[in-house]
Scaffold this motif. Structure first.
Motif, PDB file in Angstrom:
ATOM      1  N   PHE A 176      18.749 -10.235  13.248  1.00  7.82           N
ATOM      2  CA  PHE A 176      17.187  -9.962  13.617  1.00  7.82           C
ATOM      3  C   PHE A 176      17.189  -8.419  14.443  1.00  7.82           C
ATOM      4  N   ALA A 177      18.489  -7.997  15.000  1.00  9.33           N
ATOM      5  CA  ALA A 177      18.300  -6.941  15.674  1.00  9.33           C
ATOM      6  C   ALA A 177      18.460  -5.755  14.504  1.00  9.33           C
ATOM      7  N   ARG A 178      19.104  -6.049  13.434  1.00 10.21           N
ATOM      8  CA  ARG A 178      19.219  -5.038  12.128  1.00 10.21           C
ATOM      9  C   ARG A 178      17.820  -5.078  11.625  1.00 10.21           C
ATOM     10  N   GLU A 179      17.212  -6.274  11.413  1.00 11.24           N
ATOM     11  CA  GLU A 179      15.759  -6.185  10.678  1.00 11.24           C
ATOM     12  C   GLU A 179      14.421  -5.907  11.632  1.00 11.24           C
ATOM     13  N   SER A 180      14.557  -5.748  12.917  1.00 16.51           N
ATOM     14  CA  SER A 180      13.303  -5.230  13.511  1.00 16.51           C
ATOM     15  C   SER A 180      12.858  -3.998  13.049  1.00 16.51           C
ATOM     16  N   GLY A 186      10.872  -2.203  14.683  1.00 17.46           N
ATOM     17  CA  GLY A 186      10.843  -1.185  15.464  1.00 17.46           C
ATOM     18  C   GLY A 186       9.491  -0.821  16.276  1.00 17.46           C
ATOM     19  N   GLN A 187       8.424  -1.560  15.763  1.00 18.31           N
ATOM     20  CA  GLN A 187       7.146  -1.144  16.065  1.00 18.31           C
ATOM     21  C   GLN A 187       7.068  -1.336  17.671  1.00 18.31           C
ATOM     22  N   CYS A 188       7.447  -2.928  18.015  1.00 21.36           N
ATOM     23  CA  CYS A 188       7.257  -3.426  19.280  1.00 21.36           C
ATOM     24  C   CYS A 188       8.398  -3.070  20.228  1.00 21.36           C
ATOM     25  N   THR A 189       7.953  -2.589  21.341  1.00 19.93           N
ATOM     26  CA  THR A 189       9.356  -2.305  22.395  1.00 19.93           C
ATOM     27  C   THR A 189      10.133  -3.691  22.490  1.00 19.93           C
ATOM     28  N   PRO A 190       9.687  -4.777  22.898  1.00 22.74           N
ATOM     29  CA  PRO A 190      10.358  -6.048  23.264  1.00 22.74           C
ATOM     30  C   PRO A 190      11.454  -6.614  22.388  1.00 22.74           C
ATOM     31  N   GLU A 213       0.884  -1.048   0.128  1.00 19.26           N
ATOM     32  CA  GLU A 213       0.105   0.059   0.058  1.00 19.26           C
ATOM     33  C   GLU A 213       0.837   1.377  -0.028  1.00 19.26           C
ATOM     34  N   GLY A 214       2.278   1.039  -0.008  1.00 22.81           N
ATOM     35  CA  GLY A 214       3.075   2.424  -0.115  1.00 22.81           C
ATOM     36  C   GLY A 214       3.487   2.711   1.342  1.00 22.81           C
ATOM     37  N   LYS A 215       3.054   2.301   2.273  1.00 20.39           N
ATOM     38  CA  LYS A 215       3.482   2.405   3.749  1.00 20.39           C
ATOM     39  C   LYS A 215       4.761   1.791   4.272  1.00 20.39           C
ATOM     40  N   ARG A 216       5.283   2.146   5.351  1.00 20.78           N
ATOM     41  CA  ARG A 216       6.245   1.603   6.105  1.00 20.78           C
ATOM     42  C   ARG A 216       5.961  -0.060   6.276  1.00 20.78           C
ATOM     43  N   GLY A 217       6.857  -1.083   6.446  1.00 13.81           N
ATOM     44  CA  GLY A 217       6.503  -2.261   6.430  1.00 13.81           C
ATOM     45  C   GLY A 217       6.271  -2.858   8.046  1.00 13.81           C
ATOM     46  N   PHE A 218       5.016  -2.391   8.686  1.00 18.43           N
ATOM     47  CA  PHE A 218       4.875  -2.671   9.980  1.00 18.43           C
ATOM     48  C   PHE A 218       3.803  -3.817  10.080  1.00 18.43           C
ATOM     49  N   PRO A 219       3.858  -4.780  10.773  1.00 17.38           N
ATOM     50  CA  PRO A 219       2.731  -5.758  10.982  1.00 17.38           C
ATOM     51  C   PRO A 219       1.720  -5.323  11.597  1.00 17.38           C
ATOM     52  N   ARG A 220       0.473  -5.518  11.116  1.00 17.26           N
ATOM     53  CA  ARG A 220      -0.883  -5.290  11.620  1.00 17.26           C
ATOM     54  C   ARG A 220      -1.344  -6.243  12.845  1.00 17.26           C
ATOM     55  N   ILE A 221      -2.102  -5.608  13.885  1.00 17.78           N
ATOM     56  CA  ILE A 221      -2.462  -6.481  14.913  1.00 17.78           C
ATOM     57  C   ILE A 221      -3.732  -7.542  14.428  1.00 17.78           C
ATOM     58  N   ARG A 275      12.256  -4.231  19.350  1.00 17.54           N
ATOM     59  CA  ARG A 275      13.211  -3.174  19.123  1.00 17.54           C
ATOM     60  C   ARG A 275      14.069  -2.996  20.038  1.00 17.54           C
ATOM     61  N   GLU A 276      13.992  -3.062  21.567  1.00 17.13           N
ATOM     62  CA  GLU A 276      14.967  -3.002  22.625  1.00 17.13           C
ATOM     63  C   GLU A 276      15.592  -4.106  22.687  1.00 17.13           C
ATOM     64  N   GLY A 277      14.848  -5.204  22.838  1.00 19.41           N
ATOM     65  CA  GLY A 277      15.674  -6.483  23.371  1.00 19.41           C
ATOM     66  C   GLY A 277      16.437  -6.885  22.440  1.00 19.41           C
ATOM     67  N   SER A 278      16.266  -6.881  21.025  1.00 20.50           N
ATOM     68  CA  SER A 278      17.070  -7.613  19.943  1.00 20.50           C
ATOM     69  C   SER A 278      18.704  -6.728  20.273  1.00 20.50           C
ATOM     70  N   GLY A 279      18.384  -5.433  20.240  1.00 18.96           N
ATOM     71  CA  GLY A 279      19.625  -4.634  20.282  1.00 18.96           C
ATOM     72  C   GLY A 279      20.536  -5.342  21.634  1.00 18.96           C
ATOM     73  N   TRP A 280      19.889  -5.299  22.806  1.00 17.20           N
ATOM     74  CA  TRP A 280      20.619  -5.484  23.924  1.00 17.20           C
ATOM     75  C   TRP A 280      20.891  -7.123  23.871  1.00 17.20           C
ATOM     76  N   LEU A 281      20.310  -7.996  23.354  1.00 17.24           N
ATOM     77  CA  LEU A 281      20.836  -9.187  23.046  1.00 17.24           C
ATOM     78  C   LEU A 281      22.303  -9.254  22.187  1.00 17.24           C
ATOM     79  N   GLU A 282      22.000  -8.418  21.273  1.00 18.65           N
ATOM     80  CA  GLU A 282      23.055  -8.604  20.174  1.00 18.65           C
ATOM     81  C   GLU A 282      24.500  -8.072  20.865  1.00 18.65           C
ATOM     82  N   LYS A 283      24.345  -6.997  21.607  1.00 14.43           N
ATOM     83  CA  LYS A 283      25.383  -6.302  22.393  1.00 14.43           C
ATOM     84  C   LYS A 283      26.131  -7.190  23.378  1.00 14.43           C
TER      85      LYS A 283
END
Length: 434
Positions: free
Chosen positions: A342-346, A348-352, A183-191, A354-362
């Motif tokens: 996965f950290a790179r490809e998140s 970013g819509q959901c906090t667990p 639809e031309g939007k950012r690729g955010f999954p829908r609920i 977006r934030e958790g993947s980065g923490w785990l990668e570090k």
């Protein structure tokens, strides 16, 4: 070691150098399945697919016929083909779009007729440059043939097909994120609910989303009958399936094999398939269904390649990618690289996620580079538990889509199976494998 003599349902043509051309396709029975389907009622076509018990080949393994039956009745409906194959080491759909694009298009047209939709979008990963070129060329040829467009083959059924390149986001392999992108939007999954595509999909209308390999099976099923397809395999896992075999094997590649009646041992070691592990090394672990799947060890190598059999053992067939690791593989490094992806490809819509993947990668990078701390293993598992509570499989959902809860799979598997390797990294300040 038994490799069955099952027919090559979707790869029988790729041995020809010109397998992507209309001339070769027509010379090998191309579009005969579509002609047969158009002479049937749409309900009869759906019945054949139901009889075949064709499970979706995109990862979830949902029966295709049942998905079609869920399509909400509406004056406007869509069919979307998910060709955004982005899972690392997964390249089976890539093969199909490059080597047999007409088979994909014919399958799409059969599905469109069965579901009575008049507009189809084939969404392909943008990096598939040759695949995109060949699918578009095949589509142009199909229009010229009269297989697409108005009054297909004089049947009275009309459908338009559009090829749409994606922008290379892994998250757009998730069906609702794909629809957002389309639809031309950012690729955010829908609920979900309410946004199950069959109810509220593309442009808010009912939509069927199917995978490339799923569509490619339809011409054979229509020509030979759903019962012939169901006679292959066993239980819910009928027919053949493509597996992308990668990692430490002598013959990496894409193999079409009969489901359930073939095992991981056959796939990895059979001379006509993977050909064994190089340099006489031993199997250390393997990932059975894409890098989001929990790992298996040597004890699981005799598991059948079946949807339920692998699920009962605690993992999944997923994207159809099998990655083999020999006994010289660093489990820490392997799980770190997966986590980094996965950290790179998140999205970013959901906090667990977006934030958790980065923490785990570090934390994983810290351990791999020799700077780990003794409490890092507990910290890793605690962070994983916050993303996927209980670290069970299938994972518990804390995010809109399954990308987030899939991230802990490789870390949890590596720590459970090879905890000593993590401790060596931490205590000795480096990797024992160099």
């Amino acid at each position: 070691m038994a490799v069955t003599e099952a027919p090559k349902i979707i790869t029988g043509r790729i041995g020809h150098a010109d397998s992507h051309t209309l001339e070769r396709y027509l010379a090998t029975g191309g579009y005969d399945g579509l002609r047969k389907a158009l002479a049937m009622t749409p309900e009869a076509v759906v019945h054949e697919v139901d009889t075949a018990s064709l499970l979706g080949r995109g990862g979830a393994g949902f029966p295709a016929g049942r998905k079609w039956a869920m399509l909400r009745k509406s004056p406007v409906t869509y069919l979307v083909v998910n060709g955004d194959e982005s899972e690392p080491a997964t390249f089976k759909d890539h093969l199909l779009v490059e080597r047999d694009p007409h088979q994909l298009i014919e399958g799409v047209l059969i599905a469109a007729y069965a579901t009575q939709v008049s507009q189809v979008f084939i969404y392909l990963r943008g990096e598939f440059a040759l695949g995109l070129e060949r699918v578009q060329a095949a589509l142009n040829d199909a229009y010229s043939l009269g297989a697409v467009g108005s009054d297909i083959f004089g049947s009275g059924f009309s459908v338009d097909v559009v090829v749409h390149p994606g922008a290379g986001a892994y998250i757009c392999g998730e069906e609702t994120a794909l629809l957002e992108s389309l639809e031309g939007k950012r690729g955010f999954p829908r609920i979900k609910p309410p946004f199950f595509p069959a109810a509220i999909g593309l442009y808010g209308e009912p939509t069927v989303v199917n995978n490339v390999e799923t569509m490619s099976n339809l011409p054979w099923i229509v020509l030979n009958g759903g019962s012939a397809f169901a006679a292959l395999g066993e239980g819910r896992s009928t027919g053949t399936r493509l597996f992308a075999l990668a990692g430490h094997v002598n013959k990496p590649g894409v193999f079409e094999i009969e489901m359930v009646k073939t095992t991981f041992r056959d796939l990895i070691h059979a001379p006509v398939l993977g050909g064994g592990i190089p340099h006489g090394r031993e199997l250390k672990a393997f990932i059975p269904g894409g890098v989001s799947a929990p790992w298996f060890g040597p004890d699981e190598i005799d598991l059948p390649l079946g949807q339920d059999e692998v699920a009962d053992a605690g993992s999944m067939l997923g994207s159809g990618s099998v990655v083999v690791m020999d006994d010289h593989t660093c489990a820490v490094r392997a799980s770190w690289r997966i986590t980094k992806f996965f950290a790179r490809e998140s999205c970013g819509q959901c906090t667990p996620c977006r934030e958790g993947s980065g923490w785990l990668e570090k934390i994983m990078e810290r351990i791999e580079t020799g700077n780990g701390r003794e409490d890092d293993l507990d910290l890793l598992l605690d962070a994983c538990d916050n993303i996927a509570p209980g670290l069970t499989w299938p994972p518990q959902q804390t995010t809109i889509c399954v990308l987030g809860p899939s991230i802990p799979s490789s870390i949890g598997s590596a720590i459970q199976m090879f905890r000593d390797e993590f401790l060596v990294h931490i205590k000795e300040g480096g990797c024992p494998y160099g």
